[in-house]
Design a protein around this motif. Structure first.
Motif, mmCIF file in Angstrom:
data_model
loop_
_atom_site.group_PDB
_atom_site.id
_atom_site.type_symbol
_atom_site.label_atom_id
_atom_site.label_comp_id
_atom_site.label_asym_id
_atom_site.label_seq_id
_atom_site.Cartn_x
_atom_site.Cartn_y
_atom_site.Cartn_z
ATOM 1 N N ARG A 71 0.844 -1.207 0.000
ATOM 2 C CA ARG A 71 0.000 0.000 0.000
ATOM 3 C C ARG A 71 0.868 1.242 0.000
ATOM 4 N N GLN A 72 0.500 2.229 -0.809
ATOM 5 C CA GLN A 72 1.225 3.487 -0.874
ATOM 6 C C GLN A 72 0.294 4.639 -0.507
ATOM 7 N N TYR A 73 0.903 5.750 -0.144
ATOM 8 C CA TYR A 73 0.146 6.954 0.215
ATOM 9 C C TYR A 73 -0.680 7.444 -0.966
ATOM 10 N N ASP A 74 -1.880 7.875 -0.677
ATOM 11 C CA ASP A 74 -2.758 8.490 -1.660
ATOM 12 C C ASP A 74 -3.354 9.736 -0.994
ATOM 13 N N GLY A 100 -8.638 11.872 4.417
ATOM 14 C CA GLY A 100 -10.018 11.734 4.863
ATOM 15 C C GLY A 100 -10.402 10.300 5.144
ATOM 16 N N SER A 101 -9.415 9.419 5.193
ATOM 17 C CA SER A 101 -9.673 7.993 5.357
ATOM 18 C C SER A 101 -10.151 7.646 6.760
ATOM 19 N N HIS A 109 3.100 10.737 5.890
ATOM 20 C CA HIS A 109 3.387 11.596 4.740
ATOM 21 C C HIS A 109 3.522 13.048 5.184
ATOM 22 N N GLU A 110 2.655 13.483 6.082
ATOM 23 C CA GLU A 110 2.697 14.853 6.593
ATOM 24 C C GLU A 110 4.004 15.109 7.351
ATOM 25 N N ALA A 160 -2.739 6.446 9.073
ATOM 26 C CA ALA A 160 -1.321 6.343 9.435
ATOM 27 C C ALA A 160 -0.434 6.774 8.272
ATOM 28 N N LEU A 161 -0.788 6.377 7.056
ATOM 29 C CA LEU A 161 -0.009 6.795 5.886
ATOM 30 C C LEU A 161 -0.091 8.305 5.687
#
Length: 64
Positions: free
Chosen positions: A13-16, A21-22, A34-35, A29-30
Motif C-alpha cells: 500500500r502506498q500513500y494516496d 479523509g480515510s 506523509h505529513e 497512518a499513511l
C-alpha cells in the motif's frame, strides 16, 4: 483473505491524497507519516529543533 495475502496487500500500500479523509487506520497512518516527512523535508535543515509556536525554537543539539 488469508493472513499472508492480507500482509502482502498492506505492505504494498502506498500513500494516496485521499488518505487524509480515510476512516481506516492504515490510510490515516499513511497520511500522518506523509505529513511528517513532508514537514521535515520542507524545513530544509538537518539540525533538530523543537518548533515553538509562541517563542524561539529550542535546538536539540549542543552548541560547539
Amino acid at each position: 483473505m488469508t493472513e499472508n495475502k492480507q500482509s502482502l496487500e498492506i505492505a504494498g500500500r502506498q500513500y494516496d491524497p485521499s488518505d487524509y479523509g480515510s476512516a481506516s487506520f492504515l490510510g490515516a497512518a499513511l497520511a500522518e507519516t506523509h505529513e511528517q516527512v513532508s514537514d521535515a523535508y520542507m524545513e530544509g535543515t538537518v539540525e533538530a529543533a523543537v518548533d515553538r509556536e509562541n517563542g524561539p525554537d529550542i535546538p536539540l543539539s549542543q552548541p560547539e
